[in-house]
Design a protein around this motif. Structure first.
Motif, PDB file in Angstrom:
ATOM      1  N   ILE A 142       0.833  -1.210   0.000  1.00 31.64           N
ATOM      2  CA  ILE A 142       0.000   0.000   0.000  1.00 31.64           C
ATOM      3  C   ILE A 142       0.863   1.255   0.000  1.00 31.64           C
ATOM      4  O   ILE A 142       0.670   2.166  -0.809  1.00 31.64           O
ATOM      5  CB  ILE A 142      -0.941   0.014   1.217  1.00 31.64           C
ATOM      6  N   ILE A 143       1.820   1.316   0.925  1.00 29.97           N
ATOM      7  CA  ILE A 143       2.665   2.503   1.021  1.00 29.97           C
ATOM      8  C   ILE A 143       3.776   2.377  -0.014  1.00 29.97           C
ATOM      9  O   ILE A 143       4.832   1.815   0.239  1.00 29.97           O
ATOM     10  CB  ILE A 143       3.259   2.677   2.434  1.00 29.97           C
ATOM     11  N   GLY A 144       3.501   2.871  -1.199  1.00 31.00           N
ATOM     12  CA  GLY A 144       4.489   2.845  -2.272  1.00 31.00           C
ATOM     13  C   GLY A 144       5.020   4.238  -2.514  1.00 31.00           C
ATOM     14  O   GLY A 144       5.585   4.872  -1.634  1.00 31.00           O
ATOM     15  N   SER A 145       4.768   4.743  -3.706  1.00 35.45           N
ATOM     16  CA  SER A 145       5.252   6.084  -4.030  1.00 35.45           C
ATOM     17  C   SER A 145       4.225   7.162  -3.705  1.00 35.45           C
ATOM     18  O   SER A 145       4.566   8.331  -3.564  1.00 35.45           O
ATOM     19  CB  SER A 145       5.570   6.152  -5.531  1.00 35.45           C
TER      20      SER A 145
ATOM     21  N   CYS B 198     -11.717   7.913   2.178  1.00 33.27           N
ATOM     22  CA  CYS B 198     -11.081   6.917   1.305  1.00 33.27           C
ATOM     23  C   CYS B 198     -10.478   5.782   2.128  1.00 33.27           C
ATOM     24  O   CYS B 198     -10.545   4.611   1.735  1.00 33.27           O
ATOM     25  CB  CYS B 198     -10.002   7.569   0.453  1.00 33.27           C
ATOM     26  N   GLY B 199      -9.886   6.140   3.262  1.00 35.43           N
ATOM     27  CA  GLY B 199      -9.321   5.112   4.126  1.00 35.43           C
ATOM     28  C   GLY B 199     -10.392   4.183   4.672  1.00 35.43           C
ATOM     29  O   GLY B 199     -10.217   2.952   4.699  1.00 35.43           O
TER      30      GLY B 199
ATOM     31  N   ALA C 160     -11.368  13.297  -6.573  1.00 42.94           N
ATOM     32  CA  ALA C 160     -10.530  13.238  -5.378  1.00 42.94           C
ATOM     33  C   ALA C 160     -10.571  11.840  -4.764  1.00 42.94           C
ATOM     34  O   ALA C 160      -9.552  11.308  -4.321  1.00 42.94           O
ATOM     35  CB  ALA C 160     -11.010  14.272  -4.359  1.00 42.94           C
ATOM     36  N   PHE C 161     -11.753  11.252  -4.769  1.00 42.57           N
ATOM     37  CA  PHE C 161     -11.905   9.896  -4.247  1.00 42.57           C
ATOM     38  C   PHE C 161     -11.067   8.922  -5.055  1.00 42.57           C
ATOM     39  O   PHE C 161     -10.452   7.998  -4.508  1.00 42.57           O
ATOM     40  CB  PHE C 161     -13.382   9.495  -4.286  1.00 42.57           C
TER      41      PHE C 161
ATOM     42  N   TRP D  17      -6.541   5.153  -5.308  1.00 46.19           N
ATOM     43  CA  TRP D  17      -5.252   4.673  -5.819  1.00 46.19           C
ATOM     44  C   TRP D  17      -4.213   4.626  -4.707  1.00 46.19           C
ATOM     45  O   TRP D  17      -3.439   3.679  -4.596  1.00 46.19           O
ATOM     46  CB  TRP D  17      -4.791   5.580  -6.945  1.00 46.19           C
ATOM     47  N   ALA D  18      -4.190   5.641  -3.842  1.00 52.85           N
ATOM     48  CA  ALA D  18      -3.167   5.709  -2.803  1.00 52.85           C
ATOM     49  C   ALA D  18      -3.273   4.555  -1.807  1.00 52.85           C
ATOM     50  O   ALA D  18      -2.273   4.119  -1.257  1.00 52.85           O
ATOM     51  CB  ALA D  18      -3.271   7.042  -2.064  1.00 52.85           C
TER      52      ALA D  18
END
Length: 495
Positions: free
Chosen positions: A46-49, A75-76, A227-228, A233-234
């Motif tokens: 999940i925590i990529g770029s 989103c979270g 925005a969602f 994606w994040a």
């Protein structure tokens, strides 16, 4: 694809006793991923770029700091609810393969093949290729601080890191998970540094960015939707542990725990990192920065600012490693169901890893890394993933009626996957509206895959001349890579 009907002629029968003894007498993959490694895999993917490079996507659309935080939380929560649904599916059908297995259970071969094909062609190799190029960009940035990075070293370095990570996965699953743990710790250290520095500035009174935080907010449906999509994606990657359920120790306990711990940690870290960024940078500076973490470092770390691009590169490599580790199991399972060539369903009898599946990923990734249209293809990835979520949540709802007595150690309200299915479908429609060319191209690739499936998977009685050639290819690859089918069909199917 089913270009490979199973044939006894294509199988190597001479397996040394000591190799069988080393694997407990059965050629299959071991349960060796614990809770800690599971959390590391999810967090590492999940925590990529995203949080380092482009957390501005939400801010750019809703136009205010306050609304951007609201969207990060929403989103979270959305992705956490999706992860809870996947926890039900993963404990209900404890087999490696993730959504491919669930869709096949609910809707049959054709729907599951579409899911597999999207992952095989659009999501896995394109994603790893893009991350490899991104890894190269940030690792080379300190060498080329004031100019564009030349294309040749960028592609060579991207190919090198991709090959290295695939090699680790081919050699030993424990090595791959240990690499993932180390990388995950590294990226959390980088984010912790950003958070500590940012809150230090806030403690000194740098709070201008938070004044009138909801002023000029854009709350229109289009702005919220876009925005969602950025937040969606994040947070992506939470589903990948389901591809490894068969190698997860005590999956009924560890799968939901790993998902819960990972999503809680990621949401908290994302919110704190965004607060920290705004303690140093103004919203305008964030919006104008191509890489927020690098801009942040240049204003706070002085001569040590070169450290941040390297940490970003390490973070990206973690996402690459986790994606290869997880997706290789999906292709392995799909080949066992005659949806990909037979050799993809085999494992190395010494290493007990799905080596052919991993090498297929490497080959496709290297092809995409040499394409000038790589980022254009990345835009199709969102379409593919949202489409898979629609089918997955729909399958979860349908299985409640199709198999109501199926044991469900975790059982969510049926309204939850139903609502998430509708939201995911809305995202697909939005993608067609915002990116019609990319979306229709992706749709065309899926349609092409269906044609291949009908020719390969449904054409059972192939002429002997064609089947002999297919058997020769399978046997050649078996000898080349020292791979064999699992000892029993149920081992292959993970049933």
């Amino acid at each position: 694809m089913g270009l490979c009907k199973r044939s006894e002629k294509a199988e190597i029968t001479e397996v040394k006793p000591e190799d069988l003894a080393a694997s407990g007498g059965v050629i299959k993959m071991k349960k060796q991923i614990g809770l800690f490694q599971g959390v590391a895999i999810i967090v590492g993917i999940i925590i990529g770029s995203g949080i380092f490079v482009s957390p501005v996507g939400i801010l750019q659309n809703v136009r205010s700091v306050g609304m951007s935080f609201v969207l990060w939380v929403v989103c979270g929560i959305y992705n956490a609810l999706g992860a809870v649904c996947y926890a039900e599916l993963g404990t209900m059908i404890p087999q490696s393969g993730g959504e491919y297995v669930y869709i096949r259970r609910a809707f049959g071969d054709m729907a599951s093949f579409v899911c597999l094909w999207i992952d095989f062609l659009l999501i896995c190799p394109v994603g790893i290729a893009a991350m490899g190029l991104m890894f190269a960009v940030y690792l080379l940035k300190p060498i080329y601080p004031d100019c564009d990075i030349p294309e040749t070293p960028q592609r060579l370095l991207a190919a090198l890191i991709t090959t290295l990570l695939i090699a680790v996965n081919c050699v030993n699953v424990k090595w791959a998970t240990r690499v993932q743990v180390v990388i995950t710790i590294s990226k959390l250290v980088a984010l912790a540094s950003i958070i500590v520095i940012g809150f230090y500035f806030i403690g000194k009174g740098e709070t201008e960015s938070f004044e009138n935080s909801f002023e000029d907010s854009d709350v229109s449906a289009g702005a919220i939707a876009l925005a969602f999509y950025s937040g969606f994606w994040a947070y992506s990657g939470w589903s990948y542990l389901n591809f490894l359920v068969d190698e997860l120790v005590n999956p009924v306990r560890n799968l939901p725990l790993a998902i819960f711990i990972s999503m809680t940690l990621v949401i908290a870290v994302y919110l704190l990192a965004n607060v920290a960024y705004l303690g140093v940078l103004s919203p305008l500076q964030m919006l104008s920065s191509p890489a927020v973490a690098v801009t942040f470092a240049s204003q706070t770390l002085g001569p040590l600012k070169w450290v941040m691009p390297i940490l970003i590169a390490i973070s990206v490599s973690g996402t690459m490693n986790g994606t290869a580790l997880s997706m290789s199991r999906l292709f392995f399972i799909g080949a066992g169901n005659n949806h990909l060539p037979q050799f993809v369903s085999m494992i190395n009898y010494k290493r007990l890893t799905p080596m052919p599946s991993l090498l297929i990923i490497l080959t496709l990734t290297l092809i995409f890394q040499n394409s000038g249209d790589i980022f254009y293809l990345i835009e199709m990835e969102g379409f593919g993933f949202a489409s898979i979520l629609v089918m997955t949540f729909a399958s979860q709802v349908y299985l409640r009626f199709k198999e109501p007595d199926l044991e469900r150690p975790i059982k969510v309200p049926i309204a939850l996957p139903a609502v998430l299915c509708l939201i995911s479908f809305a995202i697909v429609v939005l993608t067609f509206y915002q990116k019609p060319h990319e979306s229709f191209l992706a749709l065309g690739l899926v349609a092409g895959g269906i044609v291949l499936y009908c020719i390969g998977g449904k054409w059972q009685n192939k002429p002997k001349s064609i089947q002999d050639k297919i058997d020769w290819v399978n046997k050649f690859i078996q000898k080349l890579l020292l791979v064999v089918p699992p000892a029993k069909p149920e081992d292959l199917q993970f049933e």
